[in-house]
Motif scaffolding. Sequence first.
Motif, PDB file in Angstrom:
ATOM      1  N   GLY A   1      55.661 -46.553  71.638  1.00  0.00           N
ATOM      2  CA  GLY A   1      54.785 -47.539  72.510  1.00  0.00           C
ATOM      3  C   GLY A   1      54.767 -48.923  71.267  1.00  0.00           C
ATOM      4  N   THR A   2      54.009 -50.042  72.198  1.00  0.00           N
ATOM      5  CA  THR A   2      53.625 -51.211  70.658  1.00  0.00           C
ATOM      6  C   THR A   2      52.868 -51.285  70.427  1.00  0.00           C
ATOM      7  N   GLN A   3      51.739 -50.735  70.303  1.00  0.00           N
ATOM      8  CA  GLN A   3      50.953 -50.911  69.166  1.00  0.00           C
ATOM      9  C   GLN A   3      50.970 -50.501  67.319  1.00  0.00           C
ATOM     10  N   LEU A   4      51.620 -49.299  67.500  1.00  0.00           N
ATOM     11  CA  LEU A   4      51.723 -48.263  66.475  1.00  0.00           C
ATOM     12  C   LEU A   4      52.848 -48.013  66.176  1.00  0.00           C
ATOM     13  N   PRO A   5      53.942 -47.790  65.072  1.00  0.00           N
ATOM     14  CA  PRO A   5      54.185 -46.110  64.454  1.00  0.00           C
ATOM     15  C   PRO A   5      53.630 -44.704  65.125  1.00  0.00           C
ATOM     16  N   PHE A   6      54.956 -44.482  64.955  1.00  0.00           N
ATOM     17  CA  PHE A   6      55.238 -42.824  65.064  1.00  0.00           C
ATOM     18  C   PHE A   6      56.525 -42.210  64.322  1.00  0.00           C
ATOM     19  N   PRO A   7      55.576 -41.772  63.243  1.00  0.00           N
ATOM     20  CA  PRO A   7      56.791 -41.172  62.311  1.00  0.00           C
ATOM     21  C   PRO A   7      57.225 -39.888  63.104  1.00  0.00           C
ATOM     22  N   ARG A   8      56.219 -39.663  63.559  1.00  0.00           N
ATOM     23  CA  ARG A   8      56.066 -37.544  63.347  1.00  0.00           C
ATOM     24  C   ARG A   8      56.935 -37.667  64.745  1.00  0.00           C
ATOM     25  N   LEU A   9      56.964 -38.139  65.001  1.00  0.00           N
ATOM     26  CA  LEU A   9      57.691 -38.258  66.621  1.00  0.00           C
ATOM     27  C   LEU A   9      58.577 -38.906  67.022  1.00  0.00           C
ATOM     28  N   ILE A  10      58.878 -39.292  65.802  1.00  0.00           N
ATOM     29  CA  ILE A  10      60.322 -40.630  66.000  1.00  0.00           C
ATOM     30  C   ILE A  10      61.344 -38.846  65.402  1.00  0.00           C
ATOM     31  N   GLU A  11      60.602 -38.365  64.176  1.00  0.00           N
ATOM     32  CA  GLU A  11      61.209 -37.036  63.283  1.00  0.00           C
ATOM     33  C   GLU A  11      61.375 -36.199  63.545  1.00  0.00           C
ATOM     34  N   ASN A  12      61.039 -35.854  64.634  1.00  0.00           N
ATOM     35  CA  ASN A  12      61.024 -34.441  65.648  1.00  0.00           C
ATOM     36  C   ASN A  12      62.070 -34.329  66.522  1.00  0.00           C
ATOM     37  N   VAL A  13      62.010 -35.853  66.957  1.00  0.00           N
ATOM     38  CA  VAL A  13      63.035 -35.918  68.134  1.00  0.00           C
ATOM     39  C   VAL A  13      64.678 -35.391  67.402  1.00  0.00           C
ATOM     40  N   LEU A  14      64.379 -36.640  66.306  1.00  0.00           N
ATOM     41  CA  LEU A  14      65.683 -37.211  65.338  1.00  0.00           C
ATOM     42  C   LEU A  14      66.408 -35.758  64.889  1.00  0.00           C
ATOM     43  N   GLU A  15      65.476 -35.064  64.493  1.00  0.00           N
ATOM     44  CA  GLU A  15      65.274 -33.581  63.921  1.00  0.00           C
ATOM     45  C   GLU A  15      66.863 -32.586  65.157  1.00  0.00           C
ATOM     46  N   GLU A  16      65.653 -32.711  66.267  1.00  0.00           N
ATOM     47  CA  GLU A  16      66.450 -31.228  67.180  1.00  0.00           C
ATOM     48  C   GLU A  16      67.494 -31.970  67.708  1.00  0.00           C
ATOM     49  N   ILE A  17      67.573 -33.355  67.946  1.00  0.00           N
ATOM     50  CA  ILE A  17      69.082 -34.148  68.250  1.00  0.00           C
ATOM     51  C   ILE A  17      70.188 -33.755  67.637  1.00  0.00           C
ATOM     52  N   SER A  18      69.921 -34.165  65.965  1.00  0.00           N
ATOM     53  CA  SER A  18      70.770 -33.593  65.065  1.00  0.00           C
ATOM     54  C   SER A  18      70.905 -32.104  65.423  1.00  0.00           C
ATOM     55  N   LEU A  19      70.656 -31.270  65.626  1.00  0.00           N
ATOM     56  CA  LEU A  19      70.759 -29.887  65.710  1.00  0.00           C
ATOM     57  C   LEU A  19      70.914 -29.390  67.380  1.00  0.00           C
ATOM     58  N   GLY A  20      70.979 -30.060  68.064  1.00  0.00           N
ATOM     59  CA  GLY A  20      71.119 -29.923  68.836  1.00  0.00           C
ATOM     60  C   GLY A  20      72.103 -30.505  70.151  1.00  0.00           C
ATOM     61  N   VAL A  21      71.719 -31.321  71.023  1.00  0.00           N
ATOM     62  CA  VAL A  21      72.702 -32.230  72.093  1.00  0.00           C
ATOM     63  C   VAL A  21      73.861 -33.183  71.126  1.00  0.00           C
ATOM     64  N   ARG A  22      74.718 -32.977  71.420  1.00  0.00           N
ATOM     65  CA  ARG A  22      75.504 -33.637  70.848  1.00  0.00           C
ATOM     66  C   ARG A  22      75.918 -35.122  70.837  1.00  0.00           C
ATOM     67  N   PRO A  23      77.060 -35.968  70.918  1.00  0.00           N
ATOM     68  CA  PRO A  23      76.697 -37.630  70.725  1.00  0.00           C
ATOM     69  C   PRO A  23      77.478 -37.374  71.952  1.00  0.00           C
ATOM     70  N   GLU A  24      78.281 -36.652  72.439  1.00  0.00           N
ATOM     71  CA  GLU A  24      79.803 -37.093  73.322  1.00  0.00           C
ATOM     72  C   GLU A  24      79.007 -35.722  74.712  1.00  0.00           C
ATOM     73  N   GLU A  25      77.782 -35.808  74.571  1.00  0.00           N
ATOM     74  CA  GLU A  25      76.759 -35.367  76.225  1.00  0.00           C
ATOM     75  C   GLU A  25      76.101 -36.412  76.791  1.00  0.00           C
ATOM     76  N   CYS A  26      75.343 -37.152  75.469  1.00  0.00           N
ATOM     77  CA  CYS A  26      74.200 -37.900  75.737  1.00  0.00           C
ATOM     78  C   CYS A  26      73.810 -39.021  75.257  1.00  0.00           C
ATOM     79  N   GLU A  27      73.880 -40.181  75.147  1.00  0.00           N
ATOM     80  CA  GLU A  27      73.014 -40.759  75.120  1.00  0.00           C
ATOM     81  C   GLU A  27      71.414 -41.040  74.631  1.00  0.00           C
ATOM     82  N   VAL A  28      71.385 -41.695  73.419  1.00  0.00           N
ATOM     83  CA  VAL A  28      69.548 -41.747  73.259  1.00  0.00           C
ATOM     84  C   VAL A  28      68.923 -42.940  72.655  1.00  0.00           C
ATOM     85  N   VAL A  29      68.086 -43.495  73.004  1.00  0.00           N
ATOM     86  CA  VAL A  29      66.813 -44.680  72.708  1.00  0.00           C
ATOM     87  C   VAL A  29      66.130 -44.680  72.517  1.00  0.00           C
TER      88      VAL A  29
END
Length: 176
Positions: free
Chosen positions: A7-35
């Motif tokens: 969203g545009t009002q507040l950062p949400f570090p817990r969401l971003i960190e959870n997503v980046l941690e899981e992506i680093s363990l799971g989906v590989r770069p050749e399989e999917c772009e993440v924005v």
Amino acid sequence: MIFVTVGTQLPFPRLIENVLEEISLGVRPEECEVVCQSADVGYKVENFSTDLKVKLIPYLSPEEFSSNIAKAQLVISHAGMGNILTCLEEGKCGLFLARSSRLGEHRNDHQFDTVNSFLGKFSNVKLFTEESEFRSALQYELERIGKGNVEKCVGSGPLESGDMLKCKKILEDFLK
């Protein structure tokens, strides 16, 4: 493509960190772009993995936001009413985590009320107040995408008129 937005009002570090941690363990770069629309809190992708294909963008214009929603196989977001309704309207698979006032992520826990209002009502949007449940659902979705299973998630597609009435009723009840 996986689209993460806080969203545009507040950062949400817990969401971003959870997503980046899981992506680093799971989906590989050749399989999917993440924005990730991250609200400019200085994340560094290299803190999670050196080969992630992740774009961290502090803010997006409304046009860029809509474009990313349109391209997304999966939308991951805070439990903001606007993003939930957008996923429903566009027929996108979405995972939503409520911000917690106890953790200093918002001034109150209205997003918990939003989660409870929509919980289990639509199969393509999954809403969570608990981080562990959110991570389990995220792992499942990342596996689905990582295996090349890129078709739409169960229940996705534009809302039918009956679904619109159900959504209207949820909103009316929520606003009471």
